[in-house]
Structures are given as structure tokens and as C-alpha cells.
Design a protein around this motif. Structure first.
Motif, PDB file in Angstrom:
ATOM      1  N   ILE A 256       6.417  10.552  99.668  1.00  0.00           N
ATOM      2  CA  ILE A 256       6.524   9.940  98.063  1.00  0.00           C
ATOM      3  C   ILE A 256       8.092   9.654  98.059  1.00  0.00           C
ATOM      4  CG2 ILE A 256       5.721  10.775  95.782  1.00  0.00           C
ATOM      5  CD1 ILE A 256       4.141  13.174  97.469  1.00  0.00           C
TER       6      ILE A 256
ATOM      7  N   LEU B  76      12.227  17.600  99.880  1.00  0.00           N
ATOM      8  CA  LEU B  76      13.194  16.409  99.808  1.00  0.00           C
ATOM      9  C   LEU B  76      13.695  16.053 101.155  1.00  0.00           C
ATOM     10  CD1 LEU B  76      14.911  14.496  97.687  1.00  0.00           C
ATOM     11  CD2 LEU B  76      16.602  16.351  98.092  1.00  0.00           C
TER      12      LEU B  76
ATOM     13  N   TYR C  35      10.404  11.948  99.430  1.00  0.00           N
ATOM     14  CA  TYR C  35       9.887  13.151  99.975  1.00  0.00           C
ATOM     15  C   TYR C  35       8.904  12.920 101.031  1.00  0.00           C
ATOM     16  CZ  TYR C  35      12.090  14.734  95.579  1.00  0.00           C
ATOM     17  OH  TYR C  35      12.912  15.066  94.364  1.00  0.00           O
TER      18      TYR C  35
ATOM     19  N   PHE D 222       7.956   9.564  89.912  1.00  0.00           N
ATOM     20  CA  PHE D 222       6.974   9.359  91.120  1.00  0.00           C
ATOM     21  C   PHE D 222       6.476   8.190  91.652  1.00  0.00           C
ATOM     22  CE2 PHE D 222       8.762  13.339  93.556  1.00  0.00           C
ATOM     23  CZ  PHE D 222       9.187  14.016  92.492  1.00  0.00           C
ATOM     24  N   GLY D 223       6.533   7.956  92.795  1.00  0.00           N
ATOM     25  CA  GLY D 223       5.496   6.799  93.104  1.00  0.00           C
ATOM     26  C   GLY D 223       4.404   7.450  93.670  1.00  0.00           C
ATOM     27  N   PRO D 224       3.125   6.625  93.704  1.00  0.00           N
ATOM     28  CA  PRO D 224       1.816   7.148  94.091  1.00  0.00           C
ATOM     29  C   PRO D 224       1.718   7.674  95.621  1.00  0.00           C
ATOM     30  CG  PRO D 224       1.680   4.751  94.204  1.00  0.00           C
ATOM     31  CD  PRO D 224       3.172   4.990  93.646  1.00  0.00           C
ATOM     32  N   GLY D 225       2.838   7.301  96.325  1.00  0.00           N
ATOM     33  CA  GLY D 225       2.658   8.150  97.660  1.00  0.00           C
ATOM     34  C   GLY D 225       2.206   7.018  98.751  1.00  0.00           C
TER      35      GLY D 225
ATOM     36  N   PHE E   2       2.385  12.832 104.154  1.00  0.00           N
ATOM     37  CA  PHE E   2       2.251  12.053 102.990  1.00  0.00           C
ATOM     38  C   PHE E   2       3.560  11.701 102.218  1.00  0.00           C
ATOM     39  CE2 PHE E   2       0.183  10.330  99.379  1.00  0.00           C
ATOM     40  CZ  PHE E   2       0.240  10.763  98.312  1.00  0.00           C
TER      41      PHE E   2
ATOM     42  N   PHE F 123      14.840   8.840  95.670  1.00  0.00           N
ATOM     43  CA  PHE F 123      14.635   9.979  96.383  1.00  0.00           C
ATOM     44  C   PHE F 123      13.307   9.844  97.275  1.00  0.00           C
ATOM     45  CE2 PHE F 123      17.723  12.726  94.287  1.00  0.00           C
ATOM     46  CZ  PHE F 123      17.526  11.969  93.060  1.00  0.00           C
TER      47      PHE F 123
ATOM     48  N   GLN G 299       5.207  15.287 102.152  1.00  0.00           N
ATOM     49  CA  GLN G 299       4.496  16.646 101.688  1.00  0.00           C
ATOM     50  C   GLN G 299       3.559  16.700 102.783  1.00  0.00           C
ATOM     51  OE1 GLN G 299       2.107  15.967  98.053  1.00  0.00           O
ATOM     52  NE2 GLN G 299       2.643  18.146  97.678  1.00  0.00           N
TER      53      GLN G 299
ATOM     54  N   GLN H  87      13.844  26.862  96.774  1.00  0.00           N
ATOM     55  CA  GLN H  87      12.414  26.891  96.084  1.00  0.00           C
ATOM     56  C   GLN H  87      12.236  27.731  94.994  1.00  0.00           C
ATOM     57  OE1 GLN H  87       8.741  27.002  98.683  1.00  0.00           O
ATOM     58  NE2 GLN H  87       8.634  24.904  98.079  1.00  0.00           N
TER      59      GLN H  87
ATOM     60  N   PHE I  79      11.454  22.030  93.720  1.00  0.00           N
ATOM     61  CA  PHE I  79       9.967  22.418  93.217  1.00  0.00           C
ATOM     62  C   PHE I  79       9.672  23.723  93.079  1.00  0.00           C
ATOM     63  CE2 PHE I  79       8.463  18.219  92.174  1.00  0.00           C
ATOM     64  CZ  PHE I  79       9.276  17.212  92.671  1.00  0.00           C
ATOM     65  N   GLY I  80       8.790  23.880  92.380  1.00  0.00           N
ATOM     66  CA  GLY I  80       8.014  25.185  92.482  1.00  0.00           C
ATOM     67  C   GLY I  80       6.942  24.964  93.577  1.00  0.00           C
ATOM     68  N   THR I  81       6.332  26.137  93.986  1.00  0.00           N
ATOM     69  CA  THR I  81       5.297  26.160  95.186  1.00  0.00           C
ATOM     70  C   THR I  81       3.994  25.581  94.443  1.00  0.00           C
ATOM     71  OG1 THR I  81       5.105  28.466  94.444  1.00  0.00           O
ATOM     72  CG2 THR I  81       6.308  28.136  96.243  1.00  0.00           C
TER      73      THR I  81
ATOM     74  N   LYS J 108      -1.498  20.707 100.963  1.00  0.00           N
ATOM     75  CA  LYS J 108      -1.398  22.035 100.479  1.00  0.00           C
ATOM     76  C   LYS J 108      -0.184  22.842 100.394  1.00  0.00           C
ATOM     77  CE  LYS J 108      -6.165  23.238 101.348  1.00  0.00           C
ATOM     78  NZ  LYS J 108      -7.173  24.173 101.805  1.00  0.00           N
ATOM     79  N   GLN J 109       1.014  21.943 100.673  1.00  0.00           N
ATOM     80  CA  GLN J 109       2.369  22.417 100.304  1.00  0.00           C
ATOM     81  C   GLN J 109       3.240  21.787  99.173  1.00  0.00           C
ATOM     82  OE1 GLN J 109       4.631  22.809 103.938  1.00  0.00           O
ATOM     83  NE2 GLN J 109       2.885  23.861 105.289  1.00  0.00           N
ATOM     84  N   SER J 110       4.307  22.057  98.865  1.00  0.00           N
ATOM     85  CA  SER J 110       5.100  21.410  97.804  1.00  0.00           C
ATOM     86  C   SER J 110       5.733  20.227  98.397  1.00  0.00           C
ATOM     87  CB  SER J 110       6.009  22.272  97.065  1.00  0.00           C
ATOM     88  OG  SER J 110       6.671  21.930  96.177  1.00  0.00           O
ATOM     89  N   LEU J 111       6.516  19.586  97.699  1.00  0.00           N
ATOM     90  CA  LEU J 111       7.186  18.388  98.377  1.00  0.00           C
ATOM     91  C   LEU J 111       8.449  18.677  98.853  1.00  0.00           C
ATOM     92  CD1 LEU J 111       5.417  17.243  95.617  1.00  0.00           C
ATOM     93  CD2 LEU J 111       7.082  15.357  95.755  1.00  0.00           C
TER      94      LEU J 111
ATOM     95  N   PHE K 106       3.174  21.338  89.251  1.00  0.00           N
ATOM     96  CA  PHE K 106       4.527  21.823  89.835  1.00  0.00           C
ATOM     97  C   PHE K 106       5.319  21.810  88.655  1.00  0.00           C
ATOM     98  CE2 PHE K 106       3.705  21.836  94.338  1.00  0.00           C
ATOM     99  CZ  PHE K 106       2.680  20.818  94.376  1.00  0.00           C
TER     100      PHE K 106
ATOM    101  N   ILE L 247      -3.017  20.021  90.781  1.00  0.00           N
ATOM    102  CA  ILE L 247      -1.676  21.022  91.168  1.00  0.00           C
ATOM    103  C   ILE L 247      -0.898  20.809  90.104  1.00  0.00           C
ATOM    104  CG2 ILE L 247      -0.251  21.866  93.062  1.00  0.00           C
ATOM    105  CD1 ILE L 247      -2.310  20.768  95.085  1.00  0.00           C
TER     106      ILE L 247
ATOM    107  N   ARG M 245      -2.394  25.779  91.810  1.00  0.00           N
ATOM    108  CA  ARG M 245      -3.726  24.940  91.815  1.00  0.00           C
ATOM    109  C   ARG M 245      -4.744  25.235  90.818  1.00  0.00           C
ATOM    110  NH1 ARG M 245      -5.945  21.774  95.999  1.00  0.00           N
ATOM    111  NH2 ARG M 245      -4.097  22.341  97.328  1.00  0.00           N
TER     112      ARG M 245
ATOM    113  N   ARG N 261       0.293   7.443 102.665  1.00  0.00           N
ATOM    114  CA  ARG N 261      -0.323   8.115 103.488  1.00  0.00           C
ATOM    115  C   ARG N 261      -0.093   7.647 105.051  1.00  0.00           C
ATOM    116  NH1 ARG N 261      -1.659  13.068 103.665  1.00  0.00           N
ATOM    117  NH2 ARG N 261      -2.744  12.875 101.671  1.00  0.00           N
TER     118      ARG N 261
ATOM    119  N   GLU O  45      -2.245  11.473  95.639  1.00  0.00           N
ATOM    120  CA  GLU O  45      -1.467  10.979  94.476  1.00  0.00           C
ATOM    121  C   GLU O  45      -0.097  11.258  94.450  1.00  0.00           C
ATOM    122  OE1 GLU O  45      -4.610   8.176  93.666  1.00  0.00           O
ATOM    123  OE2 GLU O  45      -2.458   8.075  92.777  1.00  0.00           O
ATOM    124  N   GLY O  46       0.864  10.864  93.646  1.00  0.00           N
ATOM    125  CA  GLY O  46       2.107  11.160  93.593  1.00  0.00           C
ATOM    126  C   GLY O  46       1.915  12.038  92.281  1.00  0.00           C
ATOM    127  N   PRO O  47       3.158  13.042  92.030  1.00  0.00           N
ATOM    128  CA  PRO O  47       3.029  13.646  90.924  1.00  0.00           C
ATOM    129  C   PRO O  47       3.565  13.008  89.562  1.00  0.00           C
ATOM    130  CG  PRO O  47       4.769  14.665  92.733  1.00  0.00           C
ATOM    131  CD  PRO O  47       4.144  13.152  93.049  1.00  0.00           C
TER     132      PRO O  47
END
Lengths: 117, 112
Positions: A93, A46, A36, A108-111, A91, A34, A38, B3, B102-104, A41-44, B88, B86, B107, A113, B41-43
Motif C-alpha cells: 500500500i 512502513l 507500506y 492511502f491508495g487502494p493497495g 499487500f 510512503f 501489510q 507501534q 500505526f496502532g495495532t 491480520k496485521q497492521s501496516l 487503525f 478494521i 476489528r 496484492r 482495500e487501503g485505509p
């Protein structure tokens, strides 16, 4: 656990160029990966589901001609951002689906940028 | 896409305190996952839950899969500075595309 790598970790490019990001599952095979993105300050969010040997499935609002996905092997998926523009800076991912354990999990991968100048 | 509602949005706690966060959904999930993401970083997967009612621990972390399959919580006991990040929650939709929702995010800041 399972290890997923991404390359490059950081890329800066000029507007109009294309950028390829690689996602690899290092110690397991993943028929599904998958992608994604990001924002700060937001979620991922898809973007698309990458299936080995078949076309990717894109989420609504994601341009398939702009974000090219290739999943040519069970351990590698690539995302190519074509004709990148500053608004594509984000970002990115990837994740790989792991079915080996008790159930369905994504690692997940490390992303990566991406900064488009 | 869908979400999940995650709360609280942010937490400031003293080192050594326990932390609790939860996630709710209007839809049923068969799998709940909890991830931690550090800046840039990634999750990273913390805990995976596959059965309603399941309570699973990973060190100082404990997570539960709600009986209704519409919620989950994560507890961190005796927090330490490296718990900062953070968190999730994610519900896995296995009805078709096997997508993660995903959840929001929560932090967490730990004050030494």
C-alpha cells in the motif's frame, strides 16, 4: 478529500521476475509518498519514504536493492520488487502526504496484492 | 518501528449500539489520524486531529486528541452493518521523517 490510486490492484508473477507498482496522487501534488506492506491480520509496516527528486529512505531491514523506489514527479512514485520470491507475496500500500489542509495528512491508495508463485 | 497500543483488539456489537476504541503511545504526537480499512482495500481517512484537546466529528464518528498528546479515542454512535472493518489509529511523527506510526487495529463486527 484527496485521491490516491495504485496500479495494478492485483498481480501474480513467477519467482525471479520483477514487478512494478505505481502510486499516483490524482488531485494533489505530493513531494513525499510512503510505501507500506501489510501481512494478513496485521497492521501496516512502513517500508520506505519516497521523496520527489531524491533517493528514498528505507526502514531498517528493508533491502533497498530489492525494493527499488522511484519518485520522478510530484504525482507518481513507483515500487519495483526485483527478483520476486514467494516470501515477497503481500499487500503493498502506498500513501501520499498532503499538506494543503489544516495540517499534515496521509491518504492511502487502494493497495496492490502481490502473489509470487 | 514504533507501534501504538490500540484497544480493544476486536469488538462484536449489535446494530444500533455505540462503539468506543482508544489508542495510547509512550511518545508525544502532534497529529492523530483515524483510518478504516475494509478487506483487500487501503485505509481510508476518517478523522484528522491536529491540536491537543481537539474534539472532531464526522457524521456518526467523533474523535478526540488527548491533552497529554499521547492518546486519542474514536467513538461511533448508532452503529450500522457497514461500519464493519478494521479501524487503525495513527500518530504522525513530525520531528524528522514525518512517518506515521500505526496502532495495532480494532476489528469491528456489527451484528444486524
Amino acid at each position: 478529500g484527496a485521491v490516491v490510486s495504485q496500479h495494478p490492484s492485483r498481480v501474480i508473477c513467477k519467482s525471479g521476475t520483477s514487478v512494478k507498482i505505481e502510486c499516483r496522487s490524482l488531485d494533489f501534488q505530493a513531494t513525499t509518498m510512503f510505501w507500506y506492506r501489510q501481512f494478513p491480520k496485521q497492521s501496516l509496516m512502513l517500508m520506505a519514504t519516497s521523496n520527489e527528486g531524491s533517493k528514498a529512505t528505507y526502514e531498517q531491514g528493508v533491502e533497498k536493492d530489492k525494493f527499488l523506489i522511484n519518485h520522478a514527479s510530484l504525482t507518481l512514485s513507483t515500487l519495483t520488487v526485483t527478483s520476486a520470491h514467494p516470501e515477497d507475496s503481500s499487500f503493498y500500500i502506498c500513501s501520499a502526504r498532503d499538506m494543503r489542509g489544516r495540517g499534515d495528512t496521509q491518504y492511502f491508495g487502494p493497495g496492490t496484492r502481490l502473489t509470487v508463485l | 518501528g514504533q507501534q501504538l497500543n490500540q484497544s480493544p483488539q476486536s469488538m462484536f456489537i449489535q446494530e444500533g449500539e455505540d462503539v468506543s476504541m482508544n489508542c495510547t503511545s509512550s511518545s508525544i504526537f502532534n497529529t492523530w489520524l483515524w483510518y478504516k480499512q475494509d478487506p483487500g482495500e487501503g485505509p481510508v481517512l476518517l478523522i484528522a486531529l491536529y491540536k491537543a484537546g481537539e474534539l472532531t466529528s464526522n457524521g456518526r464518528l467523533t474523535a478526540q486528541f488527548g491533552i497529554t498528546r499521547k492518546d486519542s479515542f474514536l467513538n461511533i454512535s448508532a452503529s450500522i452493518p457497514s461500519d464493519v472493518g478494521i479501524y487503525f489509529c495513527a500518530g504522525l511523527d513530525q520531528t524528522g521523517a514525518n512517518n506515521l506510526f500505526f496502532g495495532t487495529g480494532t476489528r469491528l463486527t456489527v451484528i444486524p
